[in-house]
Design a protein around this motif. Structure first.
Motif, PDB file in Angstrom:
ATOM      1  N   VAL A  73      50.750  58.687 -44.803  1.00  0.00           N
ATOM      2  CA  VAL A  73      51.421  59.733 -45.587  1.00  0.00           C
ATOM      3  C   VAL A  73      52.555  59.114 -46.415  1.00  0.00           C
ATOM      4  O   VAL A  73      52.713  59.427 -47.607  1.00  0.00           O
ATOM      5  N   ALA A 100      51.060  57.375 -49.318  1.00  0.00           N
ATOM      6  CA  ALA A 100      50.561  58.318 -50.332  1.00  0.00           C
ATOM      7  C   ALA A 100      51.697  58.891 -51.178  1.00  0.00           C
ATOM      8  O   ALA A 100      51.495  59.279 -52.330  1.00  0.00           O
ATOM      9  N   CYS A 156      45.045  63.981 -45.465  1.00  0.00           N
ATOM     10  CA  CYS A 156      46.267  63.970 -44.642  1.00  0.00           C
ATOM     11  C   CYS A 156      46.317  65.214 -43.747  1.00  0.00           C
ATOM     12  O   CYS A 156      46.732  65.137 -42.581  1.00  0.00           O
ATOM     13  N   ALA A 157      45.902  66.368 -44.294  1.00  0.00           N
ATOM     14  CA  ALA A 157      45.887  67.601 -43.493  1.00  0.00           C
ATOM     15  C   ALA A 157      44.913  67.457 -42.328  1.00  0.00           C
ATOM     16  O   ALA A 157      45.195  67.886 -41.203  1.00  0.00           O
ATOM     17  N   ASP A 158      43.772  66.829 -42.578  1.00  0.00           N
ATOM     18  CA  ASP A 158      42.805  66.620 -41.494  1.00  0.00           C
ATOM     19  C   ASP A 158      43.345  65.620 -40.471  1.00  0.00           C
ATOM     20  O   ASP A 158      43.080  65.745 -39.269  1.00  0.00           O
ATOM     21  N   PHE A 211      48.928  57.666 -39.072  1.00  0.00           N
ATOM     22  CA  PHE A 211      49.023  58.832 -39.957  1.00  0.00           C
ATOM     23  C   PHE A 211      50.349  58.833 -40.733  1.00  0.00           C
ATOM     24  O   PHE A 211      50.375  59.058 -41.943  1.00  0.00           O
ATOM     25  N   VAL A 248      46.533  65.176 -39.576  1.00  0.00           N
ATOM     26  CA  VAL A 248      47.539  65.792 -38.694  1.00  0.00           C
ATOM     27  C   VAL A 248      46.854  66.741 -37.709  1.00  0.00           C
ATOM     28  O   VAL A 248      47.272  66.863 -36.555  1.00  0.00           O
ATOM     29  N   THR A 249      45.786  67.374 -38.150  1.00  0.00           N
ATOM     30  CA  THR A 249      45.034  68.253 -37.249  1.00  0.00           C
ATOM     31  C   THR A 249      44.430  67.441 -36.105  1.00  0.00           C
ATOM     32  O   THR A 249      44.503  67.832 -34.935  1.00  0.00           O
TER      33      THR A 249
END
Lengths: 409, 371
Positions: free
Chosen positions: B251, B254, B274-276, B247, B278-279
């Motif tokens: 990031v 990106a 990216c938000a998914d 991850f 980190v979740t």
């Protein structure tokens, strides 16, 4: 790493449990083998009960509000000097968790959760004196006027106009999604006081009696045929200038000050777990005949939902752990919101799927409605969860930009 | 109630990260993919000097006596650095079963040498049936006093080609029985398989292999239960570290990669991936530590059991989603052998499969929930 209570936390948890057991009115207690329902929803809860035409509901709401007020627990997060319970973030968390476990309705609505904390930070002494005690006594219920038809995710583009006229403001415009305004006595709203300023810097935070002439509330019926939201219209509504909270044109920042209060979202995780337990109990008993024949796929989906609920619990525990260490959560609260709302939608889909054709039945009283049609109601009712309080798209933007430092688009 | 690391764990994490950044760079990971042994004895010894091999081993047997949650903090770092070699095999497949089932004499004999990195162990559990339950153990054993003789084939045994000892699960008249079996004997024949992760999983043919009893005859499956639980959670911790690094690499990429005149990380299509990620990584971390804490704090057996199954079910799929997003964010370059992100993608699959994937653990969760 510790998922258990400290001795002090365990004592406090015990105190909350004992209180609920002794004081929660019977009509609010979950019935064995039945669905507790979808929580307080948009149309229900304390604020609906207190304005009900059924005297029993009014009496129940009043009995519960009195019990909480006597204990000093209407506003667990407020400092003691303002009549709150002054609970630490961990205690608030435990309080919220135990109330959710018992499916006990919270009292005080947005007055307790939003307006009170805002007044405590930004209100004048006179404003605090006038309004806080009336929130704590359950005398006044509040509604929030933020969104407009043209200002949703881009809230700061709101256009409802307030023009100074002597010691009054004259308000014209429209708000939408004003939940519970039909039960509310007062409204807090964001209005534009300087149209020339950059959009975040021309907004003011104002409060007003909902019966002020020129202010009208009209029902907005949701896709579940419930009346929870409203549209609120302002036609030359005259509001005394003393009802301005904080400085003129600083209302955006006044409205954004609620971040320090406990916001782990533990109540959702608790209700999803309880809902799965109730469903299992129903299937093992009087609901056996409703179970679809090809059950195994649904069964494994339910196991996934249980695992995801565990993940949501941990996200909630993380928020309170961060706060308890004296730190402020960053992107973590947005993770809880997106994950929790999407889990809610998946869960309602899985649960209603378990009933096959019986998931058609909407009438809660029908003999063909498994668990009072709770799951198909939740299938509809969970739709806005990924939209309100900052849509999940906005939340993911926040996670990516504020949390991960990705460049803004 | 606290989901943060304590001071000692922070220290362990930081020192491990610093050590591995120096000693186990990407070049080392690549070299070991093509190395016959699959690990560097030099690095192995340095890790032992850090006290890592004996982290869980009580001080009286030459270890550091840390608890299981501390151990997971370290494994997370090993996953982050993709450390090649038989560390997991020797600790969770050697030290842990001896701690669980060994006599005091066996503990005295073997644990100090495992802790010092002088002996390498591995667990020979699965067979060609590729089952994880008791019925999967079909290799035959006979017991005479303390001596065990075994015939059968063990498959997907990690690092058997470099191990000094195997801990073998085999079946006697009394049921599943464990034995400590030296690899350097004619009755043990090891063949390394070529695998997606380019790790060293082996076929081990036992043909009259001799060993010593570990625990009582017929008591092997019960003794393995806590071993499998700990090993399973350790694989989750490895996945958490691996996914965290995948991850972070994605990031960073990106933020740097420019198309249409702007970094691709400024596009919401990438931001939301990216938000998914980190979740999923954070969700994996906490559900893993919940299981580790449950083991470490001695929570009731039923709670620990479901916590472990939930952790492996979730981590197996969540980390797979993470590495898939990691590949997509990198576009074409991520598909090349030269770029690092694929190292994570391939290794995720190994750990996803180890001790059962999500389907396997989800079924166990459903059973324990009474569904």
């Amino acid at each position: 790493m510790d998922w258990s209570d400290s001795p002090e936390q365990a004592n406090f948890r015990q105190e909350v449990r004992a209180f609920i057991q002794a004081k929660l009115p019977d009509p609010y207690k979950p019935k064995a083998g039945e669905a507790t329902g979808e929580g307080e929803g948009f149309a229900g809860g304390w604020q609906a009960d207190r304005k009900s035409t059924d005297p029993k509901r009014v009496a129940t709401a009043s009995q519960w509000a009195t019990a909480l007020a006597d204990k000093g627990w209407i506003a667990p997060a407020w400092p003691k000097e303002y009549g709150g319970a002054g609970l630490s973030t961990v205690e608030q968390f435990i309080y919220n968790q135990e109330m959710a476990e018992a499916a006990a309705p919270s009292v005080g609505g947005m007055g307790v959760s939003m307006l009170g904390p805002t007044l405590i930070v930004h209100g004048s002494e006179e404003q605090k004196k006038e309004h806080l005690s009336r929130i704590l006594s359950g005398e006044v219920a509040w509604a929030q006027g933020y969104s407009e038809p043209g200002a949703g995710s881009d809230l700061a583009s709101l256009q409802t106009r307030a023009v100074r006229d002597g010691d009054e403001f004259v308000i014209n415009g429209q708000k939408i999604w004003t939940s519970g305004a039909h039960f509310a006595d007062w409204l807090f709203a964001l209005v534009r006081t300087d149209p020339q300023a950059p959009k975040h810097r021309g907004i003011s935070f104002m409060i007003m009696d909902i019966k002020t002439p020129g202010l009208s509330v009209r029902p907005l019926i949701n896709m579940g045929w419930e009346h929870g939201f409203n549209e609120t219209f302002f036609e030359d509504v005259r509001v005394p200038a003393k009802n301005l909270i904080g400085e003129e044109n600083r209302g955006w920042y006044v409205g954004m000050t609620l971040l320090d209060f406990e916001r782990s979202g533990i109540a959702g995780a608790v209700s999803y777990r309880r809902g799965m337990g109730e469903m299992k109990e129903f299937l093992g008993g009087k609901g056996k005949s409703f179970q679809r024949q090809d059950w195994n796929t649904t069964r494994l989906e339910l196991a996934d939902r249980a695992i995801e609920t565990e993940v949501l619990f941990n996200f909630a525990f993380r928020i309170v752990s961060i706060q308890n260490r004296g730190l402020v959560p960053n992107y973590e609260a947005s993770v809880n919101k997106t994950f929790g709302s999407e889990l809610h939608q998946r869960l309602s889909r899985t649960q209603s799927k378990a009933w096959g054709l019986y998931a058609n039945v909407w009438d809660r009283t029908s003999k063909y409605a498994p668990m009072g049609a709770a799951h198909i109601h939740d299938y509809v009712g969970s739709v806005p969860h990924s939209i309100f309080s900052g849509s999940n798209e906005i939340q993911r933007n926040v996670i990516a930009t504020r949390g991960l430092g990705l460049p803004r688009g | 109630m606290d989901l943060g690391l304590n001071e000692q764990q922070e220290l362990l994490k930081n020192s491990a990260r610093e050590f591995l950044e120096n000693e186990c760079p990407e070049t080392h990971v690549r070299e070991m993919e093509e190395d016959e042994k699959g690990y560097s004895p030099v690095l192995w010894q340095k890790m032992a000097e850090q006290g890592w091999h004996g982290l869980l081993v009580p001080e009286q047997y030459g270890g550091a006596g840390f608890d299981f949650v501390d151990q997971m903090v370290l494994v997370e770092e090993l996953g982050r650095a993709l450390v090649p070699g038989p560390y997991m095999s020797s600790v969770f497949g050697g030290a842990v079963p001896i701690l669980e089932a060994g006599s005091d004499a066996q503990k005295q004999e073997f644990l100090p040498k495992i802790a010092a990195g002088e002996l390498i162990f591995t667990l020979a559990l699965t067979e060609p049936s590729a089952r994880f339950d008791e019925s999967g153990i079909q290799a035959k054993a006979t017991v005479s006093g303390n001596d065990v003789t075994i015939n059968g084939t063990k498959l997907f045994v990690p690092d058997a080609h470099v191990a000094d000892y195997l801990i073998v699960a085999a079946r006697t008249a009394k049921g599943v029985t464990l034995a400590i079996v030296p690899t350097k004997q004619d009755g043990v024949k090891t063949t390394v398989l070529q695998t997606i992760a380019r790790d060293k999983q082996c076929e081990v043919v036992l043909n009259g292999a001799k060993g010593q009893l570990l625990g009582a005859d017929g008591a092997g499956w019960a003794a393995l239960a806590p071993v499998i639980q700990k090993y399973t959670v350790a694989e989750c911790a490895y996945l958490v570290g691996l996914a965290q690094m995948d991850f972070e690499i994605a990031v960073d990429y990106a933020k740097e990669r420019v198309q249409f005149g702007r970094p691709i990380g400024s596009f919401q299509a990438i931001q939301h991936k990216c938000a998914d990620m980190v979740t999923d990584v954070d969700g994996s971390r906490f559900i893993m530590y919940k299981a580790a804490w449950s083991i470490s704090a001695g929570q009731p057996a039923a709670e620990t059991s479901i916590a472990v199954n939930m952790a492996k079910a979730w981590c197996s799929e969540a980390t797979r989603r993470v590495v898939a997003h990691g590949q997509q964010i990198h576009g074409g370059i991520g598909f090349t052998k030269d770029y690092k992100i694929q190292l994570f993608y391939r290794r995720q699959k190994r750990a996803e499969l180890a001790f059962g994937d999500a389907d396997f653990h989800r079924e166990l969760v459903a059973q324990q929930l009474g569904l």
